[in-house]
Every structure is written in C-alpha cells, then in structure tokens.
Design a protein around this motif. Structure first.
Motif, PDB file in Angstrom:
ATOM      1  N   GLU A 200       0.837  -1.207   0.000  1.00  0.00           N
ATOM      2  CA  GLU A 200       0.000   0.000   0.000  1.00  0.00           C
ATOM      3  C   GLU A 200       0.872   1.257   0.000  1.00  0.00           C
ATOM      4  OE1 GLU A 200      -2.361  -0.822   3.469  1.00  0.00           O
ATOM      5  OE2 GLU A 200      -4.004  -1.667   2.276  1.00  0.00           O
ATOM      6  N   HIS A 201       1.940   1.227   0.766  1.00  0.00           N
ATOM      7  CA  HIS A 201       2.843   2.379   0.821  1.00  0.00           C
ATOM      8  C   HIS A 201       3.514   2.604  -0.536  1.00  0.00           C
ATOM      9  CE1 HIS A 201       5.659   5.296   2.371  1.00  0.00           C
ATOM     10  NE2 HIS A 201       6.669   4.577   1.901  1.00  0.00           N
ATOM     11  N   ARG A 202       3.997   1.523  -1.152  1.00  0.00           N
ATOM     12  CA  ARG A 202       4.619   1.652  -2.473  1.00  0.00           C
ATOM     13  C   ARG A 202       3.611   2.156  -3.490  1.00  0.00           C
ATOM     14  NH1 ARG A 202       6.839  -4.095  -2.809  1.00  0.00           N
ATOM     15  NH2 ARG A 202       6.169  -3.898  -4.967  1.00  0.00           N
ATOM     16  N   LEU A 203       2.352   1.729  -3.352  1.00  0.00           N
ATOM     17  CA  LEU A 203       1.292   2.162  -4.259  1.00  0.00           C
ATOM     18  C   LEU A 203       1.060   3.671  -4.120  1.00  0.00           C
ATOM     19  CD1 LEU A 203      -0.781   1.091  -6.300  1.00  0.00           C
ATOM     20  CD2 LEU A 203      -2.350   0.734  -4.414  1.00  0.00           C
ATOM     21  N   ASP A 204       1.085   4.164  -2.881  1.00  0.00           N
ATOM     22  CA  ASP A 204       0.907   5.599  -2.641  1.00  0.00           C
ATOM     23  C   ASP A 204       2.070   6.422  -3.197  1.00  0.00           C
ATOM     24  OD1 ASP A 204      -1.476   5.145  -1.358  1.00  0.00           O
ATOM     25  OD2 ASP A 204      -0.614   5.185   0.665  1.00  0.00           O
ATOM     26  N   MET A 205       3.253   5.835  -3.225  1.00  0.00           N
ATOM     27  CA  MET A 205       4.451   6.576  -3.600  1.00  0.00           C
ATOM     28  C   MET A 205       4.748   6.549  -5.094  1.00  0.00           C
ATOM     29  SD  MET A 205       5.181   7.740  -0.697  1.00  0.00           S
ATOM     30  CE  MET A 205       6.716   8.541  -0.958  1.00  0.00           C
ATOM     31  N   THR A 206       4.118   5.655  -5.836  1.00  0.00           N
ATOM     32  CA  THR A 206       4.472   5.511  -7.249  1.00  0.00           C
ATOM     33  C   THR A 206       3.741   6.508  -8.143  1.00  0.00           C
ATOM     34  OG1 THR A 206       4.726   3.949  -9.061  1.00  0.00           O
ATOM     35  CG2 THR A 206       2.734   3.745  -7.773  1.00  0.00           C
ATOM     36  N   ASP A 207       4.435   6.897  -9.207  1.00  0.00           N
ATOM     37  CA  ASP A 207       3.850   7.787 -10.208  1.00  0.00           C
ATOM     38  C   ASP A 207       3.591   7.048 -11.514  1.00  0.00           C
ATOM     39  OD1 ASP A 207       3.910   9.951  -8.516  1.00  0.00           O
ATOM     40  OD2 ASP A 207       5.907  10.584  -9.165  1.00  0.00           O
ATOM     41  N   SER A 208       4.204   5.885 -11.655  1.00  0.00           N
ATOM     42  CA  SER A 208       4.110   5.112 -12.882  1.00  0.00           C
ATOM     43  C   SER A 208       2.763   4.392 -12.967  1.00  0.00           C
ATOM     44  CB  SER A 208       5.241   4.082 -12.928  1.00  0.00           C
ATOM     45  OG  SER A 208       5.033   3.175 -13.977  1.00  0.00           O
ATOM     46  N   VAL A 209       2.113   4.527 -14.111  1.00  0.00           N
ATOM     47  CA  VAL A 209       0.804   3.890 -14.314  1.00  0.00           C
ATOM     48  C   VAL A 209       0.956   2.375 -14.358  1.00  0.00           C
ATOM     49  CG1 VAL A 209      -1.139   3.676 -15.913  1.00  0.00           C
ATOM     50  CG2 VAL A 209      -0.081   5.907 -15.538  1.00  0.00           C
ATOM     51  N   GLU A 210       1.997   1.896 -15.055  1.00  0.00           N
ATOM     52  CA  GLU A 210       2.210   0.446 -15.148  1.00  0.00           C
ATOM     53  C   GLU A 210       2.504  -0.160 -13.782  1.00  0.00           C
ATOM     54  OE1 GLU A 210       4.797   2.136 -17.320  1.00  0.00           O
ATOM     55  OE2 GLU A 210       3.326   2.386 -18.904  1.00  0.00           O
ATOM     56  N   GLU A 211       3.393   0.491 -13.042  1.00  0.00           N
ATOM     57  CA  GLU A 211       3.745  -0.007 -11.714  1.00  0.00           C
ATOM     58  C   GLU A 211       2.534   0.034 -10.788  1.00  0.00           C
ATOM     59  OE1 GLU A 211       6.975   0.692  -8.123  1.00  0.00           O
ATOM     60  OE2 GLU A 211       7.072   1.955  -9.909  1.00  0.00           O
ATOM     61  N   ARG A 212       1.733   1.055 -10.910  1.00  0.00           N
ATOM     62  CA  ARG A 212       0.527   1.188 -10.094  1.00  0.00           C
ATOM     63  C   ARG A 212      -0.414   0.015 -10.349  1.00  0.00           C
ATOM     64  NH1 ARG A 212      -0.745   5.050  -7.322  1.00  0.00           N
ATOM     65  NH2 ARG A 212      -2.772   5.567  -6.510  1.00  0.00           N
ATOM     66  N   LYS A 213      -0.584  -0.337 -11.619  1.00  0.00           N
ATOM     67  CA  LYS A 213      -1.471  -1.440 -11.980  1.00  0.00           C
ATOM     68  C   LYS A 213      -0.954  -2.763 -11.407  1.00  0.00           C
ATOM     69  CE  LYS A 213      -3.694  -3.601 -15.940  1.00  0.00           C
ATOM     70  NZ  LYS A 213      -3.807  -3.665 -17.391  1.00  0.00           N
ATOM     71  N   VAL A 214       0.350  -2.982 -11.541  1.00  0.00           N
ATOM     72  CA  VAL A 214       0.962  -4.212 -11.005  1.00  0.00           C
ATOM     73  C   VAL A 214       0.796  -4.273  -9.486  1.00  0.00           C
ATOM     74  CG1 VAL A 214       3.166  -5.404 -10.655  1.00  0.00           C
ATOM     75  CG2 VAL A 214       2.607  -4.448 -12.898  1.00  0.00           C
ATOM     76  N   LEU A 215       1.042  -3.157  -8.812  1.00  0.00           N
ATOM     77  CA  LEU A 215       0.924  -3.120  -7.354  1.00  0.00           C
ATOM     78  C   LEU A 215      -0.522  -3.322  -6.894  1.00  0.00           C
ATOM     79  CD1 LEU A 215       3.386  -0.219  -6.471  1.00  0.00           C
ATOM     80  CD2 LEU A 215       3.666  -2.649  -5.943  1.00  0.00           C
TER      81      LEU A 215
END
Length: 139
Positions: free
Chosen positions: A103-118
């Motif tokens: 959840e923390h990594r999800l809040d910190m990411t700006d990448s759309v692809e990474e967000r989807k994976v997380l």
C-alpha cells in the motif's frame, strides 16, 4: 559429575592446551606442527560437539514430575496444533506485514504500469489473507 560432563570438560581442557601450543608454535614458524595442532583441534571440536549433543539428548529424554504435569496441561488444551494451522498463522503474519508495504509503495508511485501491477499484487495478497483467516476459523 556424569561421564558426559567429564568428557566435555576434558575436551575443553585439551582445546585450551592445544591453543597454548599453537601460540608457542606461531613464534617458531613451524608449519608442519601448526597443521598438526589444527588437525587435533578439529578432532577435539568434533569430540566436544559429540558429547554436548549426547548430553542434550539425554536431558531431553528425562521425565520429571513437572514435565509430566506440563504435558498433561498442554494435552487439556488440545496439544500441539497441526502443522497446517501453524503454517497458516505464519503466512498470515507475513501477509499482514506485506500488505501495508505494498500500500505504501502504491501511494508513492507515479508510474501507471507499476501502479497497476501493485494494485493486482495488493488485491491478491488481501484475498490470500482473507482465505487463510476464514480457513483458520473453520478449524
């Protein structure tokens, strides 16, 4: 003093003597003698390990009134839980640590692809946690 304890003390004494011999040889640079002392130390360490293991094994087999009473009390509680229950509890603890991290990594990411994976990973972990918790309640 038991034979096992005597042998443990004897092995420790032999190791101390070998250490002293090694210190004396180090100044003389006698490679052959140093190798012999190292070999003897290895043998004494094996001997010491054998006697310590033997002592622990013997002590573990002992039965006292306190040990019998504790065993009886544990039996009243149902005894040791099945391995599957212990594994499930361990996995729950792991997931309870992993979910907030994701959840923390999800809040910190700006990448759309990474967000989807997380988000997919987070949903998978939450589902797994819920399944494990439901499974434990049924046991």
């Amino acid at each position: 003093m038991s034979k096992k304890t005597q042998n443990i003390y004897k092995a420790i004494e032999n190791l101390e003597n070998l250490k002293n011999r090694l210190s004396a040889c180090a100044s003389e640079d006698s490679v052959k003698e140093i190798e012999e002392i190292e070999f003897q130390m290895g043998q004494e360490l094996k001997n010491l390990k054998f006697w310590i293991d033997s002592l622990y094994s013997y002590n573990g087999k002992s039965t006292s009134l306190a040990k019998k009473a504790a065993s009886k009390e544990n039996g009243k509680k149902g005894g040791r839980p099945p391995k599957a229950v212990t594994e499930a509890k361990r996995k729950i603890v792991t997931l309870e640590i992993q979910i907030p991290e994701i959840e923390h990594r999800l809040d910190m990411t700006d990448s759309v692809e990474e967000r989807k994976v997380l988000e997919e990973e987070l949903q998978q972990k939450k589902n797994e946690l819920m399944d494990l918790q439901i499974g434990l309640k049924m046991v």
